[in-house]
Design a protein around this motif. Structure first.
Motif, short mmCIF file in Angstrom:
data_model
loop_
_atom_site.label_atom_id
_atom_site.label_comp_id
_atom_site.label_asym_id
_atom_site.label_seq_id
_atom_site.Cartn_x
_atom_site.Cartn_y
_atom_site.Cartn_z
N PRO A 307 0.81 -1.23 0.00
CA PRO A 307 0.00 0.00 0.00
C PRO A 307 0.83 1.27 0.00
O PRO A 307 0.37 2.32 -0.46
N ASP A 308 2.06 1.21 0.54
CA ASP A 308 2.92 2.39 0.62
C ASP A 308 3.93 2.47 -0.52
O ASP A 308 4.79 3.35 -0.50
N LEU A 309 3.81 1.59 -1.49
CA LEU A 309 4.77 1.58 -2.59
C LEU A 309 4.62 2.84 -3.43
O LEU A 309 3.51 3.23 -3.81
N PRO A 310 5.71 3.54 -3.75
CA PRO A 310 5.61 4.75 -4.59
C PRO A 310 5.04 4.42 -5.97
O PRO A 310 5.29 3.34 -6.52
N GLU A 311 4.29 5.34 -6.50
CA GLU A 311 3.65 5.10 -7.80
C GLU A 311 4.68 4.93 -8.91
O GLU A 311 4.40 4.27 -9.92
N GLN A 312 5.88 5.49 -8.73
CA GLN A 312 6.92 5.35 -9.75
C GLN A 312 7.36 3.90 -9.91
O GLN A 312 7.91 3.52 -10.95
N ALA A 313 7.14 3.09 -8.88
CA ALA A 313 7.56 1.68 -8.94
C ALA A 313 6.49 0.79 -9.57
O ALA A 313 6.75 -0.39 -9.81
N LEU A 314 5.31 1.33 -9.82
CA LEU A 314 4.21 0.51 -10.33
C LEU A 314 4.46 -0.07 -11.72
O LEU A 314 4.11 -1.24 -11.96
N ALA A 352 -5.61 10.92 -11.49
CA ALA A 352 -4.57 9.91 -11.25
C ALA A 352 -3.37 10.14 -12.16
O ALA A 352 -3.51 10.59 -13.30
N SER A 353 -2.20 9.81 -11.64
CA SER A 353 -0.97 9.95 -12.42
C SER A 353 -0.92 8.91 -13.53
O SER A 353 -1.66 7.91 -13.53
N ARG A 354 -0.02 9.15 -14.46
CA ARG A 354 0.12 8.21 -15.58
C ARG A 354 0.51 6.83 -15.08
O ARG A 354 0.01 5.81 -15.58
N CYS A 355 1.41 6.76 -14.08
CA CYS A 355 1.84 5.47 -13.56
C CYS A 355 0.67 4.71 -12.93
O CYS A 355 0.52 3.50 -13.14
N LEU A 356 -0.16 5.42 -12.17
CA LEU A 356 -1.28 4.77 -11.51
C LEU A 356 -2.32 4.32 -12.53
O LEU A 356 -2.86 3.21 -12.44
N VAL A 357 -2.60 5.16 -13.51
CA VAL A 357 -3.58 4.79 -14.55
C VAL A 357 -3.10 3.56 -15.31
O VAL A 357 -3.89 2.63 -15.57
N THR A 358 -1.83 3.53 -15.65
CA THR A 358 -1.27 2.39 -16.38
C THR A 358 -1.39 1.11 -15.56
O THR A 358 -1.77 0.05 -16.08
N ALA A 359 -1.09 1.21 -14.28
CA ALA A 359 -1.16 0.03 -13.41
C ALA A 359 -2.59 -0.47 -13.28
O ALA A 359 -2.85 -1.68 -13.40
N VAL A 360 -3.51 0.43 -13.04
CA VAL A 360 -4.91 0.03 -12.83
C VAL A 360 -5.49 -0.58 -14.10
O VAL A 360 -6.15 -1.62 -14.06
N THR A 361 -5.28 0.06 -15.22
CA THR A 361 -5.86 -0.44 -16.47
C THR A 361 -5.24 -1.77 -16.90
O THR A 361 -5.93 -2.65 -17.41
N SER A 362 -3.92 -1.92 -16.70
CA SER A 362 -3.28 -3.17 -17.11
C SER A 362 -3.75 -4.33 -16.25
O SER A 362 -4.03 -5.43 -16.76
N LEU A 363 -3.87 -4.13 -14.95
CA LEU A 363 -4.34 -5.20 -14.07
C LEU A 363 -5.81 -5.51 -14.30
O LEU A 363 -6.22 -6.67 -14.25
N CYS A 364 -6.60 -4.48 -14.57
CA CYS A 364 -8.02 -4.69 -14.83
C CYS A 364 -8.24 -5.46 -16.13
O CYS A 364 -9.12 -6.32 -16.21
N SER A 365 -7.44 -5.17 -17.13
CA SER A 365 -7.58 -5.88 -18.41
C SER A 365 -7.25 -7.36 -18.26
O SER A 365 -7.88 -8.21 -18.89
N ARG A 366 -6.25 -7.67 -17.42
CA ARG A 366 -5.83 -9.06 -17.25
C ARG A 366 -6.72 -9.80 -16.24
O ARG A 366 -7.03 -10.98 -16.43
N TYR A 367 -7.12 -9.10 -15.19
CA TYR A 367 -7.92 -9.72 -14.12
C TYR A 367 -9.16 -8.88 -13.84
O TYR A 367 -9.26 -8.20 -12.81
N PRO A 368 -10.15 -8.90 -14.75
CA PRO A 368 -11.31 -8.01 -14.59
C PRO A 368 -12.18 -8.34 -13.36
O PRO A 368 -12.59 -7.43 -12.64
N ARG A 369 -12.46 -9.62 -13.13
CA ARG A 369 -13.32 -9.94 -12.00
C ARG A 369 -12.67 -9.60 -10.66
O ARG A 369 -13.31 -8.97 -9.81
N PRO A 370 -11.40 -10.00 -10.41
CA PRO A 370 -10.77 -9.56 -9.16
C PRO A 370 -10.73 -8.04 -9.01
O PRO A 370 -10.89 -7.52 -7.90
N THR A 371 -10.54 -7.31 -10.13
CA THR A 371 -10.51 -5.85 -10.05
C THR A 371 -11.87 -5.30 -9.64
O THR A 371 -11.96 -4.37 -8.85
N CYS A 372 -12.92 -5.91 -10.17
CA CYS A 372 -14.28 -5.45 -9.81
C CYS A 372 -14.53 -5.61 -8.31
O CYS A 372 -15.06 -4.70 -7.66
N HIS A 373 -14.17 -6.76 -7.77
CA HIS A 373 -14.47 -7.03 -6.37
C HIS A 373 -13.47 -6.42 -5.39
O HIS A 373 -13.84 -6.05 -4.27
#
Length: 509
Positions: A307-314, A352-373
């Motif tokens: 949870p405390d990981l910097p967004e630059q590391a995402l 949201a920053s570019r790093c955060l948007v990239t992380a969220v969208t990439s994980l959601c595309s690969r794992y949509p159901r876990p992202t929803c819940h």
């Protein structure tokens, strides 16, 4: 001159073992770092090289060339550090390998007292019955002399009286020794080292209260001063601190992790803290997540402080856990997404920053159901979400979720109290034209009627209603039309007439 006999990793160990009296612990640090990179590494080749015969150069021309094991050709301090290092890691070394090295050291014609003591101790640890004492005859004589000075040690106050006597004898010299003591304290303490004659060549540690010039330390571990830990580089501190956390507190959650997983946790921690690009070997470490059950994944995420990981590391992290070789289960993916992204999304106060948007969208595309819940649902349930959260969820709806998951998100909104931000998300869901069933549309219309009164002056709610009446008019039954008529009557926005006209145009055959 002997470094050429070893490969790359072994050379680092040899260099560490040659680094003075702290060589054993330097080598231990090097070994731990190598293990983090390659958990399957072995010291067999390193030990085998030390046991290989090599030509010993004669001290004089009259002496013939002789052949000895390579380990015997190293300085005495190297041998002492090597045996101390083996003692610290003996649990990961086969007994046969250790005993063979000890046999090779037995060919040394002039071993130091420390080497003799350590060899005997290691022989005992590896099942060899060696009844010889660890100390030398000279040391034995000194111990006898010391015990004679401690007369009455078995009686009450025997040891205390002895040391009290030492204190009394030194009282007369106390005043004259203050200046000298102050000078000595300013000097840097060093280890106690012994030459072949067992004489002390270094200063005693600052921790020692009294100086017995005739005594010598028999315990190898006592040679390690407390200052060594504080002298390590700051870059190594986080991983070492995590290692200590993993090993202490027997009832802590980290006990659920196997030793292999703990090693991988340390390696992942180092990767997350590094500022360089990760190579392919580094990406392999994340395969450990496939071997974890849900509870272990949760503990691992906590130990890594995701949870405390910097967004630059995402970006680096997401490219690793999204590698083709990894295919996480629902529970593992949900735990990762919740730990890594939820708090970051909830704390957004601006886009949201570019790093955060990239992380969220990439994980959601690969794992949509876990992202929803694990992400979208908890964000919607938060009472104080704002436009920044709504904007990010709308990007997921438009770019990452198919119709099935859009309907799942819409159903999540039926269980919460709507807000302006939630209205924005619902409007985005309706614009994506999910495939409504008759039952689901009925549930949605009931939500419109029940939650509509709090949005009588909301333009967002009015626009959403207009979308329902125009894009989904085929789903509106006579019963729906009658219920929605009452909802539109209380609307106070400039769109009221347009809403009433759109509802009037809906006819039923």
């Amino acid at each position: 001159m002997f470094l050429s006999r070893f490969d790359g990793q072994a050379k680092l160990l040899v260099r560490a073992l040659l680094c003075g009296t702290s060589g054993a612990h330097r080598a231990l640090d090097v070994f731990h770092r190598q293990q983090r990179v390659n958990p399957d590494m072995s010291l067999s080749v390193f030990m085998e090289t030390l046991c290989q015969d090599d030509v010993a150069c004669p001290r004089t021309e009259a002496q013939p060339l002789t052949v000895k094991p390579l380990v015997c050709l190293f300085p005495a301090l190297f041998k002492q550090n090597l045996l101390s290092f083996i003692y610290l890691i003996h649990s990961v070394l086969p007994s046969t390998t250790v005993l063979r090295l000890l046999k090779c050291l037995g060919q040394d014609p002039h071993p130091s007292p420390w080497v003799i003591a350590l060899v005997r101790q290691l022989e005992r640890n590896n099942g060899t019955h060696n009844d010889q004492p660890l100390y030398t005859p000279k040391c034995s004589q000194r111990l006898k002399e010391l015990s004679q000075r401690l007369v009455g040690f078995g009686e009450t106050g025997g040891w205390a009286m002895c040391f009290s006597g030492q204190t009394v004898e030194s009282d007369s010299q106390h005043a004259s020794g203050l200046s000298e003591l102050g000078t000595q304290r300013k000097r840097k303490s060093s280890f106690v080292t012994l030459d072949s004659d067992c004489e002390e060549t270094g200063q005693q540690s600052k921790r020692m209260k009294m100086d017995f010039s005739d005594s010598e330390c028999l315990n190898v571990e006592e040679l390690r001063p407390k200052e060594e830990t504080s002298g390590r580089s700051e870059s190594e501190a986080p991983a070492e601190t995590l290692c200590e956390e993993l090993q202490q507190a027997p009832d802590s959650p980290c006990d659920a992790l196997s030793e292999n997983i703990k090693v991988k946790v340390l390696h992942i921690k180092e990767l997350l803290e590094s500022q360089t690009e990760w190579d392919q070997i580094s990406l392999e470490v994340f395969k450990v997540l496939n071997d974890c059950d849900p509870g272990q994944v949760e503990v691992l995420c906590s130990m890594l402080s995701l949870p405390d990981l910097p967004e630059q590391a995402l970006p680096n992290l997401c490219s690793s856990i999204l590698a083709p070789a990894l295919d996480f289960s629902y529970s593992t993916a949900a735990t990762l997404i919740k730990s890594l992204l939820l708090q970051k999304v909830l704390s957004l106060s601006e886009p949201a920053s570019r790093c955060l948007v990239t992380a969220v969208t990439s994980l959601c595309s690969r794992y949509p159901r876990p992202t929803c819940h694990a992400l979208i649902g908890p964000v919607l349930e938060e009472k104080n979400i704002g436009n920044s959260q709504a904007e990010l969820l709308n990007r997921l709806i438009e770019g990452c979720l198919d119709s099935h998951y859009r309907l799942l998100v819409l159903q999540m909104t039926f269980k919460i109290l709507w807000s302006e931000a939630v209205l924005s998300v619902i409007h985005s869901l309706l614009d994506s034209k999910p495939d409504f069933s008759e039952e689901l549309f009925t549930q949605f219309s009931e939500q419109l009627i029940s939650q509509g009164p709090q949005f009588t002056k909301s333009v967002k709610f009015a626009k959403m209603m207009l979308t329902v009446l125009t894009k989904y008019n085929s789903h509106v039954t006579a019963a729906h039309k009658h219920s929605l008529q009452g909802c539109l009557m209380v609307n106070e926005t400039f769109l009221k007439k347009s809403l009433q006209a759109a509802l009037k145009r809906i006819t039923h055959t």
